[in-house]
Design a protein around this motif. Structure first.
Motif, PDB file in Angstrom:
ATOM      1  N   GLU A  26       0.876  -1.184   0.000  1.00  0.00           N
ATOM      2  CA  GLU A  26       0.000   0.000   0.000  1.00  0.00           C
ATOM      3  C   GLU A  26       0.902   1.219   0.000  1.00  0.00           C
ATOM      4  O   GLU A  26       1.680   1.417   0.937  1.00  0.00           O
ATOM      5  N   ILE A  27       0.806   2.024  -1.041  1.00  0.00           N
ATOM      6  CA  ILE A  27       1.610   3.240  -1.139  1.00  0.00           C
ATOM      7  C   ILE A  27       0.776   4.407  -0.624  1.00  0.00           C
ATOM      8  O   ILE A  27      -0.350   4.613  -1.062  1.00  0.00           O
ATOM      9  N   HIS A  28       1.334   5.148   0.321  1.00  0.00           N
ATOM     10  CA  HIS A  28       0.627   6.235   0.987  1.00  0.00           C
ATOM     11  C   HIS A  28       0.842   7.562   0.256  1.00  0.00           C
ATOM     12  O   HIS A  28       1.711   7.683  -0.610  1.00  0.00           O
ATOM     13  N   LYS A  29       0.060   8.567   0.644  1.00  0.00           N
ATOM     14  CA  LYS A  29       0.133   9.887  -0.004  1.00  0.00           C
ATOM     15  C   LYS A  29       1.528  10.502   0.076  1.00  0.00           C
ATOM     16  O   LYS A  29       1.949  11.191  -0.840  1.00  0.00           O
ATOM     17  N   ASP A  30       2.240  10.240   1.177  1.00  0.00           N
ATOM     18  CA  ASP A  30       3.590  10.803   1.319  1.00  0.00           C
ATOM     19  C   ASP A  30       4.650   9.969   0.592  1.00  0.00           C
ATOM     20  O   ASP A  30       5.827  10.226   0.709  1.00  0.00           O
ATOM     21  N   ARG A  31       4.225   8.953  -0.167  1.00  0.00           N
ATOM     22  CA  ARG A  31       5.059   8.041  -0.970  1.00  0.00           C
ATOM     23  C   ARG A  31       5.776   6.992  -0.121  1.00  0.00           C
ATOM     24  O   ARG A  31       6.554   6.215  -0.647  1.00  0.00           O
ATOM     25  N   SER A  32       5.543   6.972   1.189  1.00  0.00           N
ATOM     26  CA  SER A  32       6.009   5.843   1.986  1.00  0.00           C
ATOM     27  C   SER A  32       5.075   4.674   1.646  1.00  0.00           C
ATOM     28  O   SER A  32       4.098   4.856   0.917  1.00  0.00           O
ATOM     29  N   ALA A  33       5.374   3.495   2.157  1.00  0.00           N
ATOM     30  CA  ALA A  33       4.525   2.351   1.840  1.00  0.00           C
ATOM     31  C   ALA A  33       4.487   1.373   3.000  1.00  0.00           C
ATOM     32  O   ALA A  33       5.381   1.348   3.843  1.00  0.00           O
ATOM     33  N   THR A  34       3.456   0.559   3.016  1.00  0.00           N
ATOM     34  CA  THR A  34       3.336  -0.547   3.947  1.00  0.00           C
ATOM     35  C   THR A  34       3.360  -1.828   3.130  1.00  0.00           C
ATOM     36  O   THR A  34       2.592  -1.970   2.178  1.00  0.00           O
ATOM     37  N   ILE A  35       4.268  -2.727   3.494  1.00  0.00           N
ATOM     38  CA  ILE A  35       4.445  -3.992   2.788  1.00  0.00           C
ATOM     39  C   ILE A  35       3.920  -5.122   3.657  1.00  0.00           C
ATOM     40  O   ILE A  35       4.283  -5.227   4.834  1.00  0.00           O
ATOM     41  N   ALA A  36       3.099  -5.984   3.072  1.00  0.00           N
ATOM     42  CA  ALA A  36       2.643  -7.202   3.741  1.00  0.00           C
ATOM     43  C   ALA A  36       3.472  -8.355   3.182  1.00  0.00           C
ATOM     44  O   ALA A  36       3.408  -8.634   1.982  1.00  0.00           O
ATOM     45  N   PRO A  37       4.283  -9.023   4.021  1.00  0.00           N
ATOM     46  CA  PRO A  37       5.096 -10.137   3.543  1.00  0.00           C
ATOM     47  C   PRO A  37       4.251 -11.365   3.204  1.00  0.00           C
ATOM     48  O   PRO A  37       3.224 -11.628   3.837  1.00  0.00           O
ATOM     49  N   ALA A  38       4.714 -12.138   2.226  1.00  0.00           N
ATOM     50  CA  ALA A  38       4.030 -13.378   1.846  1.00  0.00           C
ATOM     51  C   ALA A  38       4.287 -14.470   2.879  1.00  0.00           C
ATOM     52  O   ALA A  38       3.431 -15.327   3.103  1.00  0.00           O
ATOM     53  N   ASP A  39       5.473 -14.451   3.501  1.00  0.00           N
ATOM     54  CA  ASP A  39       5.815 -15.462   4.503  1.00  0.00           C
ATOM     55  C   ASP A  39       5.051 -15.204   5.791  1.00  0.00           C
ATOM     56  O   ASP A  39       5.009 -14.061   6.276  1.00  0.00           O
ATOM     57  N   ARG A  40       4.483 -16.250   6.350  1.00  0.00           N
ATOM     58  CA  ARG A  40       3.764 -16.123   7.626  1.00  0.00           C
ATOM     59  C   ARG A  40       4.735 -15.851   8.766  1.00  0.00           C
ATOM     60  O   ARG A  40       5.890 -16.261   8.726  1.00  0.00           O
ATOM     61  N   GLY A  41       4.229 -15.157   9.773  1.00  0.00           N
ATOM     62  CA  GLY A  41       5.025 -14.919  10.966  1.00  0.00           C
ATOM     63  C   GLY A  41       5.822 -13.628  10.955  1.00  0.00           C
ATOM     64  O   GLY A  41       6.548 -13.349  11.900  1.00  0.00           O
ATOM     65  N   TYR A  42       5.701 -12.849   9.904  1.00  0.00           N
ATOM     66  CA  TYR A  42       6.425 -11.582   9.821  1.00  0.00           C
ATOM     67  C   TYR A  42       5.433 -10.430   9.804  1.00  0.00           C
ATOM     68  O   TYR A  42       4.415 -10.488   9.115  1.00  0.00           O
ATOM     69  N   ALA A  43       5.759  -9.399  10.551  1.00  0.00           N
ATOM     70  CA  ALA A  43       4.895  -8.222  10.618  1.00  0.00           C
ATOM     71  C   ALA A  43       4.999  -7.409   9.336  1.00  0.00           C
ATOM     72  O   ALA A  43       5.965  -7.529   8.575  1.00  0.00           O
ATOM     73  N   GLN A  44       4.000  -6.570   9.119  1.00  0.00           N
ATOM     74  CA  GLN A  44       4.066  -5.641   7.991  1.00  0.00           C
ATOM     75  C   GLN A  44       5.247  -4.702   8.194  1.00  0.00           C
ATOM     76  O   GLN A  44       5.635  -4.400   9.323  1.00  0.00           O
ATOM     77  N   LEU A  45       5.812  -4.256   7.091  1.00  0.00           N
ATOM     78  CA  LEU A  45       6.933  -3.315   7.132  1.00  0.00           C
ATOM     79  C   LEU A  45       6.464  -1.959   6.655  1.00  0.00           C
ATOM     80  O   LEU A  45       5.719  -1.870   5.677  1.00  0.00           O
ATOM     81  N   HIS A  46       6.915  -0.907   7.316  1.00  0.00           N
ATOM     82  CA  HIS A  46       6.675   0.452   6.837  1.00  0.00           C
ATOM     83  C   HIS A  46       7.983   0.927   6.226  1.00  0.00           C
ATOM     84  O   HIS A  46       9.019   0.892   6.876  1.00  0.00           O
ATOM     85  N   VAL A  47       7.952   1.303   4.951  1.00  0.00           N
ATOM     86  CA  VAL A  47       9.172   1.727   4.255  1.00  0.00           C
ATOM     87  C   VAL A  47       9.057   3.186   3.843  1.00  0.00           C
ATOM     88  O   VAL A  47       7.969   3.681   3.548  1.00  0.00           O
ATOM     89  N   PRO A  48      10.190   3.898   3.813  1.00  0.00           N
ATOM     90  CA  PRO A  48      10.173   5.328   3.481  1.00  0.00           C
ATOM     91  C   PRO A  48      10.002   5.568   1.982  1.00  0.00           C
ATOM     92  O   PRO A  48      10.174   4.657   1.166  1.00  0.00           O
ATOM     93  N   PRO A  49       9.701   6.809   1.613  1.00  0.00           N
ATOM     94  CA  PRO A  49       9.556   7.156   0.196  1.00  0.00           C
ATOM     95  C   PRO A  49      10.787   6.801  -0.637  1.00  0.00           C
ATOM     96  O   PRO A  49      10.653   6.434  -1.805  1.00  0.00           O
ATOM     97  N   SER A  50      11.981   6.873  -0.052  1.00  0.00           N
ATOM     98  CA  SER A  50      13.191   6.542  -0.816  1.00  0.00           C
ATOM     99  C   SER A  50      13.171   5.089  -1.284  1.00  0.00           C
ATOM    100  O   SER A  50      13.666   4.778  -2.366  1.00  0.00           O
ATOM    101  N   TRP A  51      12.593   4.172  -0.493  1.00  0.00           N
ATOM    102  CA  TRP A  51      12.464   2.780  -0.935  1.00  0.00           C
ATOM    103  C   TRP A  51      11.388   2.674  -2.009  1.00  0.00           C
ATOM    104  O   TRP A  51      11.576   2.007  -3.021  1.00  0.00           O
ATOM    105  N   THR A  52      10.284   3.340  -1.798  1.00  0.00           N
ATOM    106  CA  THR A  52       9.160   3.257  -2.735  1.00  0.00           C
ATOM    107  C   THR A  52       9.563   3.760  -4.117  1.00  0.00           C
ATOM    108  O   THR A  52       9.098   3.240  -5.129  1.00  0.00           O
ATOM    109  N   GLU A  53      10.468   4.734  -4.183  1.00  0.00           N
ATOM    110  CA  GLU A  53      10.954   5.235  -5.478  1.00  0.00           C
ATOM    111  C   GLU A  53      11.677   4.148  -6.268  1.00  0.00           C
ATOM    112  O   GLU A  53      11.654   4.150  -7.488  1.00  0.00           O
ATOM    113  N   ARG A  54      12.310   3.191  -5.576  1.00  0.00           N
ATOM    114  CA  ARG A  54      13.028   2.100  -6.248  1.00  0.00           C
ATOM    115  C   ARG A  54      12.109   0.945  -6.612  1.00  0.00           C
ATOM    116  O   ARG A  54      12.482   0.079  -7.392  1.00  0.00           O
ATOM    117  N   TRP A  55      10.929   0.891  -6.027  1.00  0.00           N
ATOM    118  CA  TRP A  55       9.995  -0.206  -6.279  1.00  0.00           C
ATOM    119  C   TRP A  55       9.415  -0.069  -7.682  1.00  0.00           C
ATOM    120  O   TRP A  55       8.833   0.940  -8.031  1.00  0.00           O
TER     121      TRP A  55
END
Length: 88
Positions: A26-55
């Motif tokens: 999920e990419i947010h208005k500020d260009r940061s994002a929340t990633i839901a991992p496919a592997d069970r047992g791992y929490a969602q990750l919040h990544v900064p806009p600098s990562w989202t620019e490379r995605w």
């Protein structure tokens, strides 16, 4: 445009990285994002806009969240990642 006279050097990867396959992003208005991992047992990750620019993923290929020894986080397409890395 000049063409090189020889093929560029080839390299083989021998790094160890931490990575999670991305199930949803999920990419947010500020260009940061929340990633839901496919592997069970791992929490969602919040990544900064600098990562989202490379995605460069799409619904067809969300790819992998990859973190290197020095803390740098990047994105890799699924095929390239799975052909280059084996889970330890």
């Amino acid at each position: 445009m000049n063409s090189p006279s020889a093929e560029m050097p080839r390299y083989k990867c021998h790094k160890q990285v931490w990575a999670l396959k991305i199930a949803a992003i999920e990419i947010h208005k500020d260009r940061s994002a929340t990633i839901a991992p496919a592997d069970r047992g791992y929490a969602q990750l919040h990544v900064p806009p600098s990562w989202t620019e490379r995605w460069k993923g799409s619904e067809a290929d969300l790819g992998y969240y990859v973190q290197y020894d020095d803390g740098f986080a990047s994105w890799s397409p699924t095929k390239a990642f799975e052909e280059g890395y084996t889970r330890l």
